[in-house]
Design a protein around this motif. Structure first.
Motif, mmCIF file in Angstrom:
data_model
loop_
_atom_site.group_PDB
_atom_site.id
_atom_site.type_symbol
_atom_site.label_atom_id
_atom_site.label_comp_id
_atom_site.label_asym_id
_atom_site.label_seq_id
_atom_site.Cartn_x
_atom_site.Cartn_y
_atom_site.Cartn_z
ATOM 1 N N LEU A 151 0.028 -8.679 -21.015
ATOM 2 C CA LEU A 151 -0.409 -8.691 -19.620
ATOM 3 C C LEU A 151 -0.224 -7.311 -19.014
ATOM 4 N N ALA A 152 -1.079 -7.027 -18.023
ATOM 5 C CA ALA A 152 -1.021 -5.721 -17.369
ATOM 6 C C ALA A 152 -0.171 -5.860 -16.112
ATOM 7 N N LEU A 153 0.974 -5.168 -16.111
ATOM 8 C CA LEU A 153 1.818 -5.165 -14.921
ATOM 9 C C LEU A 153 1.574 -3.860 -14.163
ATOM 10 N N ILE A 154 1.629 -3.933 -12.845
ATOM 11 C CA ILE A 154 1.529 -2.711 -12.042
ATOM 12 C C ILE A 154 2.973 -2.276 -11.780
ATOM 13 N N VAL A 155 3.304 -1.086 -12.289
ATOM 14 C CA VAL A 155 4.704 -0.656 -12.329
ATOM 15 C C VAL A 155 4.890 0.617 -11.506
ATOM 16 N N PRO A 156 5.902 0.639 -10.606
ATOM 17 C CA PRO A 156 6.152 1.859 -9.837
ATOM 18 C C PRO A 156 6.842 2.929 -10.674
ATOM 19 N N ARG A 157 6.412 4.178 -10.487
ATOM 20 C CA ARG A 157 7.119 5.332 -11.074
ATOM 21 C C ARG A 157 7.995 5.965 -9.980
ATOM 22 N N ALA A 158 7.485 5.903 -8.752
ATOM 23 C CA ALA A 158 8.197 6.416 -7.578
ATOM 24 C C ALA A 158 7.491 5.803 -6.371
ATOM 25 N N VAL A 159 8.071 5.948 -5.194
ATOM 26 C CA VAL A 159 7.365 5.469 -4.006
ATOM 27 C C VAL A 159 6.069 6.267 -3.874
ATOM 28 N N TYR A 193 0.830 -1.211 0.000
ATOM 29 C CA TYR A 193 0.000 0.000 0.000
ATOM 30 C C TYR A 193 0.864 1.261 0.000
ATOM 31 N N GLY A 194 1.957 1.239 0.763
ATOM 32 C CA GLY A 194 2.835 2.411 0.803
ATOM 33 C C GLY A 194 3.428 2.693 -0.557
ATOM 34 N N LEU A 195 3.921 1.641 -1.208
ATOM 35 C CA LEU A 195 4.527 1.797 -2.536
ATOM 36 C C LEU A 195 3.482 2.234 -3.560
ATOM 37 N N LEU A 196 2.284 1.689 -3.404
ATOM 38 C CA LEU A 196 1.211 1.959 -4.368
ATOM 39 C C LEU A 196 0.760 3.417 -4.345
ATOM 40 N N GLY A 197 0.607 3.978 -3.136
ATOM 41 C CA GLY A 197 -0.065 5.285 -3.158
ATOM 42 C C GLY A 197 0.224 6.242 -2.024
ATOM 43 N N ASP A 198 1.230 5.997 -1.192
ATOM 44 C CA ASP A 198 1.391 6.920 -0.071
ATOM 45 C C ASP A 198 2.846 6.924 0.414
ATOM 46 N N ALA A 199 3.608 7.895 -0.107
ATOM 47 C CA ALA A 199 5.032 7.976 0.247
ATOM 48 C C ALA A 199 5.228 8.272 1.744
ATOM 49 N N ASP A 200 4.316 9.057 2.347
ATOM 50 C CA ASP A 200 4.451 9.355 3.784
ATOM 51 C C ASP A 200 4.259 8.077 4.610
ATOM 52 N N PHE A 201 3.300 7.275 4.200
ATOM 53 C CA PHE A 201 3.049 6.012 4.894
ATOM 54 C C PHE A 201 4.251 5.075 4.730
ATOM 55 N N PHE A 202 4.823 5.053 3.536
ATOM 56 C CA PHE A 202 6.030 4.257 3.270
ATOM 57 C C PHE A 202 7.145 4.697 4.234
ATOM 58 N N ALA A 203 7.290 6.014 4.398
ATOM 59 C CA ALA A 203 8.326 6.536 5.302
ATOM 60 C C ALA A 203 8.011 6.171 6.753
ATOM 61 N N TYR A 204 6.724 6.214 7.111
ATOM 62 C CA TYR A 204 6.332 5.805 8.473
ATOM 63 C C TYR A 204 6.728 4.341 8.718
ATOM 64 N N LEU A 205 6.452 3.497 7.736
ATOM 65 C CA LEU A 205 6.799 2.068 7.888
ATOM 66 C C LEU A 205 8.308 1.894 8.049
ATOM 67 N N ARG A 206 9.062 2.680 7.280
ATOM 68 C CA ARG A 206 10.528 2.608 7.368
ATOM 69 C C ARG A 206 11.002 3.062 8.758
ATOM 70 N N ASP A 207 10.417 4.161 9.247
ATOM 71 C CA ASP A 207 10.909 4.747 10.497
ATOM 72 C C ASP A 207 10.424 4.002 11.736
ATOM 73 N N HIS A 208 9.377 3.179 11.597
ATOM 74 C CA HIS A 208 8.801 2.504 12.772
ATOM 75 C C HIS A 208 8.804 0.990 12.626
ATOM 76 N N HIS A 209 9.760 0.446 11.860
ATOM 77 C CA HIS A 209 9.659 -0.993 11.591
ATOM 78 C C HIS A 209 9.876 -1.836 12.849
ATOM 79 N N GLU A 210 10.485 -1.257 13.877
ATOM 80 C CA GLU A 210 10.712 -2.065 15.085
ATOM 81 C C GLU A 210 9.496 -2.104 15.999
ATOM 82 N N SER A 211 8.667 -1.078 15.976
ATOM 83 C CA SER A 211 7.457 -1.100 16.814
ATOM 84 C C SER A 211 6.328 -0.369 16.093
#
Ligand code: NAD
Ligand code: GLY
Length: 352
Positions: free
Chosen positions: A321-329, A188-206
């Motif tokens: 086939l339709a691939l879902i491809v990232p352009r950016a986080v 979900y973070g990669l798909l549509g929410d860079a802030d959420f991706f960063a939250y996951l990165r910064d809080h992966h321990e808890s």
């Protein structure tokens, strides 16, 4: 309680809270008169959480019967589905009674399909007890069972009347199953929410699971509301799944679905970076986040096996086939790829 409205054709709410199982019956009274309820679960989850659900429902005036299917994907069959229908009929559930699906995605999909078809459709409640089912399968109304020739080949769209997510139930998950769910969260973070991706990165321990589930559910809700019946946009939710399914199939389903999606996401990011569709930094950030959550990023299967598996995938239509491809986080799009170019994508994704 965090409450997320899902305004689809039959609107409902996803309610998320630690320790909310005990409040289910009282909340259900705001949606449904007291009636008979069939709790469908599996033989791992029912002993853990069945009593709490049954007690909550009974004390609110519902009568309750419970049924456990065997746990795991191998039970998601027409035979088990038939057994659940027989259980509902033997217990005289009427069209105005309720079904509660208590468990992971297997229980949710199978019990949801039983609810979609028993007496031409009865109401049901999803109580997800895996991270994957909390962030994905309990929301959006896709229900299904597998055939021996393929997964999810028989099913229906049938939205629940309520999704009731007690985050505390995730505490008993085996580590590998929890990590399977983490892959979908990262998706979900990669798909549509860079802030959420960063939250996951910064809080992966808890990580704060209530916050995480709520964000994922809101994102899935937004996509499902745009494309409830899976005619286009909803395919975005398959990010990482085309290559992931191929890995899963090569492993004869011995590798966890989320672990395969993690490898699939890493592969599609690397291939996109090779083509200049996203930056090498984006691919590296995705690999690093997956690794931080204990997920694999390299396929154990090579180019030949993976291309054969992708080419036999049901999603290939008309030679492409339709691939879902990232352009950016946080930014992904559908990309139509001719089947003849598939090997190049897999090779660029790291398949040897
Ligand atoms: P699952 O339902 O098989 O659960 C995994 C294992 O965890 C099972 O053995 C189960 O008994 C156990 N378990 C569940 N909750 C537990 C708990 N709280 N404590 C201890 N053990 C627990 O698998 P899953 O990963 O939840 O779901 C996978 C299924 O979801 C697949 O069939 C897939 O097709 C489906 N799915 C559906 C959708 C959809 O939109 N309908 C989306 C994604 C996946
Ligand atoms: N998990 C895919 C979907 O709900 O469409």
């Amino acid at each position: 309680m965090t409450t997320i409205p899902v305004p689809v054709s039959h609107p409902y709410e996803v309610c998320i809270q630690s320790g909310c199982l005990a409040g289910l019956g009282e909340h259900l009274l705001t949606l449904h008169r007291p009636c008979a309820v069939a709790v469908i679960s599996d033989d791992t989850v029912l002993p853990l959480y069945g009593a709490a659900v049954e007690e909550s429902l009974r004390s609110a005036g519902f009568s309750v019967v419970s049924y456990a299917i065997p746990s795991g994907e191998s039970a998601k069959t027409l035979q088990t589905y038939g057994e659940v229908l027989t259980f509902l009929a033997e217990n005289h559930l009427s069209r105005t009674d309720l079904l509660v699906a208590l468990g992971g995605g297997v229980v949710g999909d199978l019990a949801g399909f039983a609810a979609a078809t028993y007496r031409r459709g009865i109401d049901y409640v999803q109580i997800p007890t895996t991270l994957l089912s909390a962030v994905d399968s309990s929301v959006g109304g896709k229900t299904a069972v597998d055939l021996t020739v393929g997964k999810n080949l028989v099913g229906a769209f049938h939205q629940p009347i309520l999704v009731w997510c007690d985050v505390d139930t995730l505490q008993t998950l085996p580590e590998a199953i929890y990590r399977d769910g983490c892959a979908e969260v990262i998706k979900y973070g990669l798909l549509g929410d860079a802030d959420f991706f960063a939250y996951l990165r910064d809080h992966h321990e808890s990580p704060d699971l209530t916050k995480i589930i709520a964000r994922c559910v809101a994102m899935k809700r937004d996509i499902v509301c745009e494309d409830e019946f899976d005619r286009g946009l909803r395919q975005l939710l398959n990010l990482g799944h085309t290559f992931g399914h191929a890995i899963e199939s090569c492993s004869h389903y011995s590798l966890g679905h989320g672990h395969c999606v993690a490898m699939g996401m890493a592969m599609i990011c690397r291939a996109a970076a090779v083509r200049g569709l996203c930056s090498a930094e984006t691919a590296a950030a995705v690999e690093s986040l997956l690794t931080a959550y204990g997920l694999p990023i390299e396929s154990p299967y090579g180019l030949e096996a993976l291309s054969a598996a992708v080419l036999s995938d049901k999603k290939i239509m008309g030679g492409s086939l339709a691939l879902i491809v990232p352009r950016a986080v946080g930014q992904c799009g559908l990309h139509t790829v001719p089947a003849t170019e598939l090997r190049d994508w897999l090779r660029d994704g790291g398949a040897l």
